[in-house]
Design a protein around this motif. Structure first.
Motif, short mmCIF file in Angstrom:
data_model
loop_
_atom_site.label_atom_id
_atom_site.label_comp_id
_atom_site.label_asym_id
_atom_site.label_seq_id
_atom_site.Cartn_x
_atom_site.Cartn_y
_atom_site.Cartn_z
N ASP A 64 -34.30 55.78 -83.00
CA ASP A 64 -35.67 55.59 -83.48
C ASP A 64 -35.55 54.72 -84.73
O ASP A 64 -34.77 55.02 -85.64
N LEU A 65 -36.31 53.62 -84.79
CA LEU A 65 -36.17 52.69 -85.93
C LEU A 65 -36.46 53.34 -87.28
O LEU A 65 -36.04 52.83 -88.31
N LYS A 66 -37.16 54.47 -87.28
CA LYS A 66 -37.41 55.17 -88.54
C LYS A 66 -36.10 55.66 -89.17
O LYS A 66 -36.03 55.84 -90.38
N GLN A 67 -35.07 55.86 -88.34
CA GLN A 67 -33.76 56.26 -88.88
C GLN A 67 -33.18 55.15 -89.75
O GLN A 67 -32.45 55.43 -90.69
N TYR A 69 -35.24 52.33 -90.86
CA TYR A 69 -36.29 51.79 -91.74
C TYR A 69 -37.25 52.91 -92.15
O TYR A 69 -38.23 53.18 -91.45
N ASP A 73 -40.98 50.82 -90.16
CA ASP A 73 -40.35 50.94 -88.83
C ASP A 73 -41.26 50.46 -87.70
O ASP A 73 -40.80 49.82 -86.75
N LYS A 74 -42.56 50.75 -87.82
CA LYS A 74 -43.50 50.34 -86.74
C LYS A 74 -43.62 48.81 -86.69
O LYS A 74 -43.66 48.22 -85.61
N LYS A 77 -40.43 47.43 -85.13
CA LYS A 77 -40.40 47.65 -83.67
C LYS A 77 -41.18 46.55 -82.96
O LYS A 77 -40.75 46.01 -81.94
N TYR A 248 -34.25 57.52 -97.67
CA TYR A 248 -35.29 58.32 -97.04
C TYR A 248 -36.24 58.94 -98.07
O TYR A 248 -37.44 58.96 -97.90
N VAL A 384 -41.21 47.14 -96.86
CA VAL A 384 -40.25 47.47 -95.80
C VAL A 384 -38.87 47.51 -96.42
O VAL A 384 -38.52 46.62 -97.20
N ALA A 386 -34.64 49.45 -95.84
CA ALA A 386 -33.77 50.14 -94.88
C ALA A 386 -32.60 50.83 -95.55
O ALA A 386 -32.30 50.59 -96.73
#
Length: 409
Positions: A64-67, A69, A73-74, A77, A248, A384, A386
């Motif tokens: 899952d890109l949230k991991q 970013y 993340d959206k 994607k 995070y 944004v 990461a």
């Protein structure tokens, strides 16, 4: 479209170069100029990854890109449908930069030198006819009635362009983005991301240099948690698990004044009954041996001795003397060891900021501002960012490519 589009890219970093190159490729007739406030372009790229340049990631461990970013993340994607990590790999290899994927899924040049990445970008820009001007510090931006944008530089005369991309990177303070706020953009307060934790515990810091693999760390009272190796330092804790957690929980721990508690699960196992069962097995197999002689769960010797000392069990005690109370103490310390964080340290290889221009102000298909026509954004100036591992540079390549392509048409 005018006969010759005049395009400005403000910021000579990774996102800026990718935006300028993509704009020129989309519209070879356009005049594209990069403006960099410093004396050198791509300075940050040169020092990332310890000077080796971790330019992307295989994303093999990301479900899952949230991991990767925590913010954006959206958007990532959606943009990956246009330009993703595989496209990045091809882009650099086609320009003579051979790449390799490490065991940890980080992608580096085979040359192990960031200079080869910088050379590929500057050579491509030069080949396409992108102009580069250094020592140009932007101070203001003024929309004109005809849709053009006037750039105001410190100690330079104002210049007018049809389209402008802002790729100036993360701003340490919100004041640095006030010129964008005055245009109507919402600015998410910039706060640091990717940093180490200061821990005052003297006995813990005496373990400096010790690395424990497969650790899970969480911020007590929140859902923020991260896993990976943890490195004990002379100021506290570092390593991938800590750096991920700092990313995070960047905004939360900032609001706490960098004073909060963490829980460390030294073995990555959350089922206390299974941990107790494993330890009981050690008791039965090694009952006459001293506690110090068997290191459960592959813990480094120094860490195991520290845990024995912390639980008050002592290294000399025999496994047969552990008892139920001692067993429970060990299970608790191995799976839920609490520490007070007293501040943040630095992480020399990354300079990442959480915050920037709100993504609600951006057309995520083109990277154009919704509040100022012909103004585009790419890279860390946006909200944004990461975790470490090549993901931040990938965001620069992706957002830069989409912004540039959109500006050129």
């Amino acid at each position: 479209m005018t006969e010759q589009l005049n395009i400005a890219v403000v910021g000579g970093g990774a996102a800026g170069f990718f935006a300028a190159i993509a704009a020129k490729q989309a519209n070879p007739k356009a005049r594209v100029t990069i403006f960099e406030r410093g004396q050198k372009v791509l300075a940050k790229v040169l020092v990332t990854g310890g000077g080796r340049c971790n330019l992307t990631n295989s994303f093999a461990r990301i479900s899952d890109l949230k991991q990767a970013y925590p913010r954006g993340d959206k958007m990532m994607k959606r943009l990956f449908n246009v330009f993703d990590h595989d496209d990045t790999w091809r882009w650099f290899e086609e320009r003579g930069v051979k790449l390799l994927t490490q065991a940890d899924e980080c992608v580096f040049p085979v040359s192990q030198s960031a200079q080869s990445v910088v050379d590929a970008l500057t050579n491509e820009a030069h080949k396409l006819g992108v102009e580069v001007r250094t020592a140009h510090a932007l101070e203001g931006l003024k929309p004109l009635p005809n849709g053009d944008l006037q750039l105001e530089f410190k100690a330079q005369k104002p210049l007018t362009f049809n389209r402008v991309a802002i790729t100036t990177g993360g701003s340490p303070r919100a004041e640095g983005l006030q010129y964008l706020a005055r245009l109507g953009h919402d600015i998410m307060q910039p706060v640091p991301s990717l940093f180490t934790f200061n821990i005052a515990d003297v006995a813990f810091k005496a373990l400096m240099g010790t690395v424990v693999e497969g650790v899970t760390v969480s911020v007590v009272g929140t859902k923020y948690k991260a896993s990976g190796p943890l490195l004990v330092t002379h100021w506290g804790a570092s390593g991938p698990a800590i750096l991920k957690l700092s990313s995070y929980g960047a905004r939360f721990v900032h609001d706490c004044g960098y004073r909060f508690s963490i829980a460390v699960n030294w073995i990555g196992l959350t089922n206390g009954a299974l941990v107790a069962e494993h330890l009981q097995g050690i008791v039965e197999s090694n009952w006459r041996k001293q506690l110090s002689s068997v290191h459960p769960f592959g813990l480094p010797s120094r860490m195991w001795l520290y845990i024995l000392d912390k639980t008050g069990l002592g290294a000399e005690k025999r496994w047969e003397e552990l008892g139920k109370k001692g067993l429970n103490k060990l299970v608790e310390t191995l799976t839920n060891d609490l520490y007070a964080v007293t501040g943040k340290g630095a992480f020399r290889e990354e300079f990442v900021t959480c915050g920037g221009v709100s993504l609600t102000n951006i057309n995520l298909n083109t990277m154009e501002s919704k509040v100022c026509k012909n103004l585009f954004f790419a890279g860390e100036v946006l909200d944004v960012d990461a975790i470490t591992g090549g993901f931040n540079l990938q965001a620069a390549w992706t957002t830069g490519y989409v912004a540039g392509k959109s500006m050129g048409v």
